[in-house]
Design a protein around this motif. Structure first.
Motif, PDB file in Angstrom:
ATOM      1  N   ILE A  11       0.818  -1.110  -0.026  1.00 20.91           N
ATOM      2  CA  ILE A  11      -0.088  -0.081   0.000  1.00 20.91           C
ATOM      3  C   ILE A  11       0.824   1.192   0.009  1.00 20.91           C
ATOM      4  N   ASN A  12       0.870   2.122  -1.016  1.00 24.08           N
ATOM      5  CA  ASN A  12       1.608   3.188  -1.261  1.00 24.08           C
ATOM      6  C   ASN A  12       1.205   4.566  -0.511  1.00 24.08           C
ATOM      7  N   ASP A  13       1.222   4.326   0.975  1.00 29.32           N
ATOM      8  CA  ASP A  13       0.626   5.529   1.690  1.00 29.32           C
ATOM      9  C   ASP A  13       1.687   5.740   2.652  1.00 29.32           C
ATOM     10  N   VAL A  14       2.027   7.040   2.793  1.00 27.80           N
ATOM     11  CA  VAL A  14       3.348   7.431   3.479  1.00 27.80           C
ATOM     12  C   VAL A  14       2.931   7.341   5.097  1.00 27.80           C
ATOM     13  N   THR A  15       1.697   8.014   5.288  1.00 25.45           N
ATOM     14  CA  THR A  15       1.152   8.118   6.634  1.00 25.45           C
ATOM     15  C   THR A  15       1.123   6.677   7.183  1.00 25.45           C
ATOM     16  N   LEU A  16       0.365   5.867   6.381  1.00 21.47           N
ATOM     17  CA  LEU A  16       0.143   4.458   6.824  1.00 21.47           C
ATOM     18  C   LEU A  16       1.543   3.757   7.361  1.00 21.47           C
ATOM     19  N   SER A  17       2.426   3.870   6.483  1.00 21.42           N
ATOM     20  CA  SER A  17       3.787   3.358   6.571  1.00 21.42           C
ATOM     21  C   SER A  17       4.360   3.756   7.754  1.00 21.42           C
ATOM     22  N   THR A  18       4.282   5.275   7.992  1.00 20.08           N
ATOM     23  CA  THR A  18       4.982   6.004   9.237  1.00 20.08           C
ATOM     24  C   THR A  18       4.384   5.524  10.426  1.00 20.08           C
ATOM     25  N   LEU A  19       3.170   5.390  10.375  1.00 19.73           N
ATOM     26  CA  LEU A  19       2.302   5.018  11.739  1.00 19.73           C
ATOM     27  C   LEU A  19       2.689   3.522  12.157  1.00 19.73           C
ATOM     28  N   ILE A  20       2.595   2.755  11.077  1.00 26.83           N
ATOM     29  CA  ILE A  20       3.030   1.227  11.128  1.00 26.83           C
ATOM     30  C   ILE A  20       4.422   0.967  11.931  1.00 26.83           C
ATOM     31  N   ALA A  21       5.194   1.787  11.135  1.00 30.58           N
ATOM     32  CA  ALA A  21       6.649   1.914  11.455  1.00 30.58           C
ATOM     33  C   ALA A  21       6.785   2.520  13.154  1.00 30.58           C
ATOM     34  N   ARG A  22       6.120   3.258  13.451  1.00 31.28           N
ATOM     35  CA  ARG A  22       6.226   3.833  14.908  1.00 31.28           C
ATOM     36  C   ARG A  22       5.573   2.851  15.917  1.00 31.28           C
ATOM     37  N   TYR A  23       4.479   2.272  15.348  1.00 30.70           N
ATOM     38  CA  TYR A  23       3.490   1.391  16.253  1.00 30.70           C
ATOM     39  C   TYR A  23       4.772   0.206  16.528  1.00 30.70           C
ATOM     40  N   ASN A  24       5.308  -0.367  15.133  1.00 26.80           N
ATOM     41  CA  ASN A  24       6.063  -1.458  15.390  1.00 26.80           C
ATOM     42  C   ASN A  24       7.180  -1.234  16.423  1.00 26.80           C
ATOM     43  N   GLU A  25       7.922   0.025  16.191  1.00 26.95           N
ATOM     44  CA  GLU A  25       9.036   0.220  16.815  1.00 26.95           C
ATOM     45  C   GLU A  25       8.561   0.444  18.307  1.00 26.95           C
ATOM     46  N   LEU A  26       7.659   0.985  18.607  1.00 27.56           N
ATOM     47  CA  LEU A  26       7.243   1.114  19.985  1.00 27.56           C
ATOM     48  C   LEU A  26       6.767  -0.243  20.643  1.00 27.56           C
ATOM     49  N   ALA A  27       6.108  -1.260  19.966  1.00 26.26           N
ATOM     50  CA  ALA A  27       5.888  -2.501  20.430  1.00 26.26           C
ATOM     51  C   ALA A  27       7.285  -3.308  20.728  1.00 26.26           C
ATOM     52  N   LEU A  28       8.143  -2.952  19.979  1.00 26.73           N
ATOM     53  CA  LEU A  28       9.103  -3.605  20.206  1.00 26.73           C
ATOM     54  C   LEU A  28      10.119  -3.064  21.559  1.00 26.73           C
ATOM     55  N   LYS A  29       9.951  -1.642  21.555  1.00 30.75           N
ATOM     56  CA  LYS A  29      10.745  -0.987  22.623  1.00 30.75           C
ATOM     57  C   LYS A  29      10.074  -1.494  23.812  1.00 30.75           C
TER      58      LYS A  29
END
Length: 803
Positions: A357-375
């Motif tokens: 899915i070529n959406d920057v916002t969705l990609s950023t949010l999912i990246a932040r979500y996964n980063e926070l979940a890992l932390k």
């Protein structure tokens, strides 16, 4: 000599004439042949002298171009060559001949050249066709009655004018002056002359005929044929009374025929060009209309190129389908992410990537979500589960989750809009492609009509150019007169043929008349008329004797007739009756057949050797023997049988030339001779004569008229039945056969009397030669002597001689 003579005079058994007999038969009519020869030859000479001479004029016409049976079809596609070859069309010589002999052509030639006006010089017997060799001419100005001929006689011609006569028998007359109009029988003419009138005398005839009548007259003497089968040359001939006129007629026929061909070509070319121009105008309008319809249709339906547009629309439809598929994939991925977030077991776990899915916002949010979940997962062992830090991690993850879901919801809406737009485009493309075959068919119809109209337009343009080029060469005719008309003659009258025909007719007419006379003749004319129709033997023939030589008793001379009677006497000795023919009865079918002549001379020839012969004249109704011997008697057999005379010596008369010949004349004419012959005294009379005479000759009445001969027949030992040439009817042969079949007479024989053609110049001529030979007077006759011998006597009627 008797044996030799008997061989010569033996009666022929053949029934027909020989060639010699036919020749002598016709030679006997030499005056008739001479008369008709003189008449026919004279008529022929007069005809050749005064007949109007006829001349023959002729000319040759070459017909150029391919003949109907030659040459192949054209293969050249060159426009100019084809157009020029159009003038050299294929020709059929039979068609050309029919055109040359057409009535319309001859009428145009006659009218244009005024051949219907004829000029003659009047001579004593015939008129001479002058044609144009005349010092004046007749010019018609107005002709109200064009169907009636007019004959004008011109006389007393001078420089001022002259006199003319017209009408039946030239009853109407009037004076005329040159170049002054004059009315003649509803026709207005003018007589003109170009040169001064000098030395013009005599009468002239001007014949004005209707054009159709004169054209028919010329056509009757006009002939056209092919000179040779291998060539395309036509020969024209015409017979004319004036040679120059005939030549001018042929030249005029060629000129008019050639001109009519050129005019016809020009007329055809002009009509063709006019027709093509008219059609070009119509076709040009139609072509403009068709092109306008095509332009309007393409503009209204936004069609430039059907092939390229259909290909582009098909590609666009495929691209839209691919985009819809991509959008649908993205929608499915978003739904998967939603389902993953909404799962109770997946809380705090890592979220898969955007999966394309070529959406920057969705990609950023999912990246932040996964980063926070890992932390959170890394620090969880060191932190209290319900500590503030852990709650803070949980709250942040929850916030990010809501943001991601919200973002997914927005992306879903955006994809839905994209999908709807793509479906709309796809429907448009599919509608265009589905409507394209109909539009293409309509365009094909319009283009087809455009192509047909354009082809017809181009064809008419081509034909117009062909016709224009052909018309430029149409003044060149396909006919060529090889030479000017030439003449010969006169060909009529043909002097040589007329002389031959005159002689032929002079010989054939008499032959035909003689033959017709023979056919129409119901009389016996030749021996075959007797021998071919009866079984009664022919015992002898007696030739014709001219009346001047018939002296009664003719057997005392050395002529042919005397020898014929001696032959008859010899033939009597060969009859089978025993002891011989003592009593001989002479009879016939009708009168004037020579009974008395035969009876008298037969009795004389029998008495010539010294025998006693009694001649009984029992033809009491029409006695003739006593006249022939010039007896002056008053009593005879009728008086003896009736009792008026008692002794036969009282009625007996002796001829001073033959002492053995005693003649018993008929005497006075009784009331009924047949009743008198039935008297018993006749029987004793005959028996008494038999005791005194060696031969008794009975001259009786015709058996075809009365019964006297039948009554006397019972006393006869033989009967001589007379048949005369050209006197006895052929039907009498049936009567002879009837008598012969009924045995009413014994030893019945026929004597052919007064023989002319068959006797004198047939068998009789041979008898005469034998007779002359027997007396040493024979000379071999040459052709001239025979002709002169046969030409001595002309034809005479049988009534002139009573032999």
């Amino acid at each position: 000599m008797a044996a030799g003579m008997n061989d010569v005079f033996e009666t022929p058994k053949s029934g027909g004439f020989t060639i010699k007999e036919h020749i002598y038969k016709y030679l006997s009519y030499w005056p008739l042949f001479l008369f008709f020869l003189i008449v026919c030859v004279g008529t022929g000479l007069l005809y050749t002298r005064y007949a109007t001479p006829i001349y023959r004029a002729s000319t040759l016409i070459l017909v150029k171009g391919d003949q109907a049976n030659g040459g192949g079809g054209r293969t050249s596609e060159d426009l100019i060559k084809m157009a020029l070859e159009g003038g050299q069309k294929s020709n059929n010589l039979d068609n050309e001949i029919q055109l040359l002999t057409s009535t319309g052509l001859m009428e145009r030639v006659t009218a244009k050249n005024q051949f219907n006006i004829r000029y003659y010089k009047l001579a004593n017997i015939r008129k001479i066709d002058l044609y144009l060799d005349i010092p004046f001419q007749l010019k018609p100005l107005s002709v109200l009655d064009s169907a009636t001929s007019l004959a004008i006689t011109v006389s007393d011609v001078s420089n001022d004018g002259g006199m003319l006569k017209y009408g039946p028998g030239n009853t109407n007359s009037m004076k005329f002056k040159w170049d002054k109009p004059l009315w003649i029988a509803d026709k207005k003419f003018i007589l003109i002359h170009d040169a001064p009138i000098q030395n013009v005398d005599g009468n002239y005839l001007i014949a004005w005929n209707p054009v159709k009548q004169e054209a028919a007259e010329i056509a009757s003497r006009f002939s056209v044929d092919v000179l040779d089968k291998k060539s395309s040359i036509i020969r024209l001939e015409v017979l004319a009374e004036n040679l120059k006129r005939g030549q001018d007629i042929l030249d005029a026929v060629y000129k008019e025929f050639n001109l009519s061909d050129i005019e016809e070509k020009n007329a055809v070319s002009e009509n063709t060009i006019r027709f093509i121009d008219e059609r070009l105008a119509v076709i040009s309008g139609e072509l403009s209309g068709v092109e306008g319809n095509l332009e309007s249709y393409q503009g209204n339906n936004q069609i430039i190129n059907v092939a390229s547009q259909s290909s582009q629309s098909f590609d666009n439809a495929n691209d839209v389908s691919k985009s819809i598929t991509s959008v649908n994939v993205q929608q499915g991925v978003i739904q998967m992410i939603k389902d993953y977030f909404n799962g109770s077991d997946n809380l705090g776990k890592l979220v898969p990537s955007s999966l394309g899915i070529n959406d920057v916002t969705l990609s950023t949010l999912i990246a932040r979500y996964n980063e926070l979940a890992l932390k959170k997962e890394r620090e969880a062992p060191a932190l209290a589960p319900n500590g503030a830090i852990m709650k803070d991690f949980t709250n942040q993850l929850t916030s990010l989750k809501e943001s991601i879901l919200e973002n997914l919801q927005n992306i879903t809406k955006n994809l839905q809009l994209q999908e709807n737009s793509l479906h709309q485009k796809d429907n448009q493309y599919r509608q265009f492609l589905s409507a394209l075959p109909h539009k293409e068919r309509v365009m094909q119809e319009i283009k087809r009509k455009q192509s047909i109209t354009e082809g017809l337009y181009l064809y008419l343009l081509q034909k117009r150019e062909e016709t224009s080029i052909s018309a430029s060469s149409s003044n060149v005719s396909i006919y060529k007169q090889i030479d000017k008309a030439k003449g010969e003659g006169p060909v009529e009258p043909n002097t040589k043929n007329i002389r031959l025909y005159s002689i032929a007719f002079g010989l054939l007419i008499p032959v035909g008349l003689i033959r017709l006379r023979d056919v129409m003749n119901e009389k016996i004319t030749k021996r075959s008329d007797i021998t071919g129709k009866t079984q009664v033997p022919l015992i002898g023939e007696l030739s014709h004797i001219p009346k001047s030589k018939n002296t009664g008793i003719v057997v005392l001379s050395r002529d042919l007739i005397a020898e014929q009677f001696r032959l008859l006497r010899t033939n009597l000795t060969f009859l089978k009756k025993t002891p011989g023919c003592q009593v001989i009865l002479v009879t016939s079918s009708t009168t004037s057949e020579g009974k008395s002549f035969l009876s008298l001379n037969l009795a004389a020839v029998l008495a010539a050797p010294g025998d006693k012969v009694a001649l009984l004249e029992f033809d009491m109704r029409l006695p003739g023997i006593y006249k022939m011997v010039d007896l002056k008697v008053s009593k005879g057999l009728s008086d003896y049988l009736s009792g008026d005379v008692n002794s036969i010596n009282e009625i007996k008369h002796t001829d001073e030339r033959l002492s053995g010949l005693h003649i018993y004349p008929s005497g006075s004419v009784p009331v009924n001779p047949a009743d008198l012959l039935l008297s018993e005294k006749l029987n004793s009379f005959i028996e008494q004569l038999k005791q005194q005479y060696k031969y008794i000759i009975i001259d009786s009445a015709p058996i075809g008229l009365v019964t006297d001969a039948l009554i006397l027949g019972k006393y006869a030992d033989c009967v001589m039945y007379m048949v005369r040439q050209n006197h006895t009817g052929r039907k009498q042969i049936d009567f002879i056969n009837e008598i012969y079949a009924s045995d009413k007479f014994v030893n019945m024989r026929i004597v052919f009397n007064d023989v002319r053609s068959g006797g004198k110049y047939g068998a009789g001529y041979g008898q005469k030669l034998a007779y002359e030979y027997s007396y040493g007077n024979f000379k071999k006759p040459n052709v001239f002597n025979r002709i002169m011998h046969a030409s001595r006597k002309t034809i005479k009627e049988p009534a002139e001689v009573d032999n």
